[in-house]
Design an enzyme around this catalytic site. Sequence first.
Site, mmCIF file in Angstrom:
data_model
loop_
_atom_site.group_PDB
_atom_site.id
_atom_site.type_symbol
_atom_site.label_atom_id
_atom_site.label_comp_id
_atom_site.label_asym_id
_atom_site.label_seq_id
_atom_site.Cartn_x
_atom_site.Cartn_y
_atom_site.Cartn_z
ATOM 1 N N ASP A 1 26.311 -2.491 4.327
ATOM 2 C CA ASP A 1 24.584 -2.634 4.546
ATOM 3 C C ASP A 1 23.907 -1.467 3.757
ATOM 4 O O ASP A 1 24.237 -0.870 3.010
ATOM 5 C CB ASP A 1 24.570 -2.251 5.888
ATOM 6 C CG ASP A 1 24.975 -1.228 6.581
ATOM 7 O OD1 ASP A 1 25.142 -0.330 5.921
ATOM 8 O OD2 ASP A 1 25.597 -1.437 7.687
ATOM 9 N N ASP B 1 18.784 -13.148 -12.137
ATOM 10 C CA ASP B 1 19.809 -13.873 -12.272
ATOM 11 C C ASP B 1 19.739 -15.152 -13.020
ATOM 12 O O ASP B 1 18.452 -15.528 -13.224
ATOM 13 C CB ASP B 1 20.194 -14.314 -10.947
ATOM 14 C CG ASP B 1 21.481 -15.052 -10.586
ATOM 15 O OD1 ASP B 1 22.717 -14.248 -11.156
ATOM 16 O OD2 ASP B 1 21.745 -15.890 -10.239
ATOM 17 N N GLU C 1 19.829 -12.084 -16.982
ATOM 18 C CA GLU C 1 21.226 -12.427 -17.235
ATOM 19 C C GLU C 1 21.502 -13.682 -18.221
ATOM 20 O O GLU C 1 20.910 -14.703 -18.194
ATOM 21 C CB GLU C 1 21.898 -12.798 -15.982
ATOM 22 C CG GLU C 1 23.381 -13.349 -16.097
ATOM 23 C CD GLU C 1 23.928 -13.885 -14.823
ATOM 24 O OE1 GLU C 1 25.196 -13.715 -14.540
ATOM 25 O OE2 GLU C 1 23.189 -14.439 -14.198
ATOM 26 N N ASP D 1 26.516 -6.087 11.932
ATOM 27 C CA ASP D 1 27.405 -6.697 11.489
ATOM 28 C C ASP D 1 27.231 -8.339 11.871
ATOM 29 O O ASP D 1 27.636 -9.024 10.923
ATOM 30 C CB ASP D 1 28.921 -6.373 11.707
ATOM 31 C CG ASP D 1 29.052 -4.998 10.982
ATOM 32 O OD1 ASP D 1 28.384 -4.526 10.190
ATOM 33 O OD2 ASP D 1 30.264 -4.600 11.560
#
Length: 647
Positions: free
Chosen positions: A182, A359, A388, A160
Amino acid sequence: MKTLKQIFLILMVVSVFSCKETTLVEKIVPETITEIRNDIEKVEPPNWWIGFKNQDVQLLVKHPNIGKATAKISYAGVSLKKSHQADSPNYLFLDVVISETAKAGQFNITFQLEDGSELLQTYELKSREKSAEDYIGFDSSDAIYLITPDRFANANPDNDEVEGLLQQGIDRTDDYARHGGDIQGIIENLDYIEDLGFTTVWPCPVLINDMPSGSYHGYAMTDFYKVDPRFGTIDEYKELADDLRSRNMKLIMDQVANHCGLYHWWMEDLPFNDWVNDQENYEENIDNWDWKVTKTSNHRRTTNQDPYTSKIDNKEMADGWFVSSMPDLNQRNPFMANYIIQNSIWWVETLGLGGIRQDTYPYPDKAFMSNWAGAIMNEYPNFSIVGEEWSYNPLLIGYWQDGKKNKDGYDSNLKSTMDFAMQKHIVDALNEEESWDQGLVKMYEGLANDFAYTSPKGIMAFLDNHDKSRVFTEFNGDVTNTKMALSYLLMLPRIPQIYYGTEILMDDFDNPGDHGLIRTDFPGGWQGDTVNTFTGEGLTADQKDMQSYLKKLLNYRKNSKAIHAGKTIHFAPQDGIYILARIGGNETVVHIINKNENPLELDLERFEELELNGKTLKNIISDETLIWNSSITLDEKGSVILTTKIN
């Protein structure tokens, strides 16, 4: 006892076989190196493979004052074609040719520096694990589960917080902080995803975003070859891909060719003066860049197709930064172009991908994007890429699909684009009151726009995603409308994508459209969660019902060739009812959307061309059967999905 003559003959035979054995070994074992060294700060791609159609690879070499070094390679089948100096003295680009005779193995690249000293870098060529034709992409037979990894499941709390990164810690009360999900969290819950009926997983990017804030979403990469350690390791990324393949499922990688993160490692020492767009302006206005970038970017994506566009509008669209924290990459720089193409291929090969989602597809240089997709599809002819295109205009969506006969002659080499237009049609149709130009006619006429697409079934359709408000929110908490929308999506001649949590009616009611809230934590993904989607603990009756509903639909769809590739017929809505049919092989699937609150008898005479009269059909959800005769009773508002496939 053997004579001297016999002994001599034996020695001769042994000698002959020994020579033959040595020759054979030399033929099959690649050259070896006696010294493995990694003196160079960075070489990218970090390795390559033998056996590509394109035998060229360009290595980016980053090291203090490496620019004027003389590089040499001595390895059978590999040759150094040319060295290129960059504007920065700390870069050298090497054009390497890997011939058909090259074997997998390691070799050293020697760098002779101006001061006479020598550096060595060991480089590896690998064998490809499967043939190019065996990289099978996603298509209309698939159903895609989209995940925001930071918000799905935290299987390894130890990663983390990673020392040395700019953004530290997790805070699940802050929608824009990291929450700890994760890669291992996805791996450990693949049973759940597979059981729901999905065939493909698309995680948002998991490459490192070493940014001071907002690093959770993954779209501001600071190293295109490194997995973010807060998500896990490259070995875990490979494990995810391998585990999916073992289930006959696919992994889509979310990639970004348009921009990187402002803290990318090269931003402190850019290789060329035009490595990123508007570079000179940025370097002159770093302290005031947040304001300056808004003056040089317009986000007018229609400039890609507009025959009347001005040069300044086109430049501000193509060269403008997406946001001030994401430098716009200049794909017109040939070294940048090679870098991006090779990076994509490297990940396809490293992970054995089943597809790429690109993207912000219309933002980069469009000629480059055609070359990028073309280079990948040339190497992997059965692969899939979706771009996209956030537009509600089918003309713009269709422009980017491979094979479209565009007036400007442009061909994208892109198999799929994203169907934002259909998303809006579905939401509007179910939210509006019925009239001649409102309500279900929006869905009907939206689907009629398929004439604009080269291959409608190659388009990716969805109801919500990581950038749009949750569909349950868009329907104002109406469960029935949400079910109708999902069932329609899964019956269309499309590739359906569903966002994690849609199956349990996740919402963003508190602030509709807020990105942090859209990407809410998946209940049960964190130890101590009182609600657990994976086990069903704590879910409401409506959530369990929706989960079951979607599971039934997805698992039926998985084996329906009529839905995957069948003929589509639909009938103009009348009296609040819209019917769509998919026909293929020995199966007909009929999807009925009914917006009427009260029971009614539906006259079936109008649908005679479906040739269903007298046939027995089964309700996919309830498993009940009926005979298709003169009429059927629709008891309540909602969807009815019928199939002629009884068993």
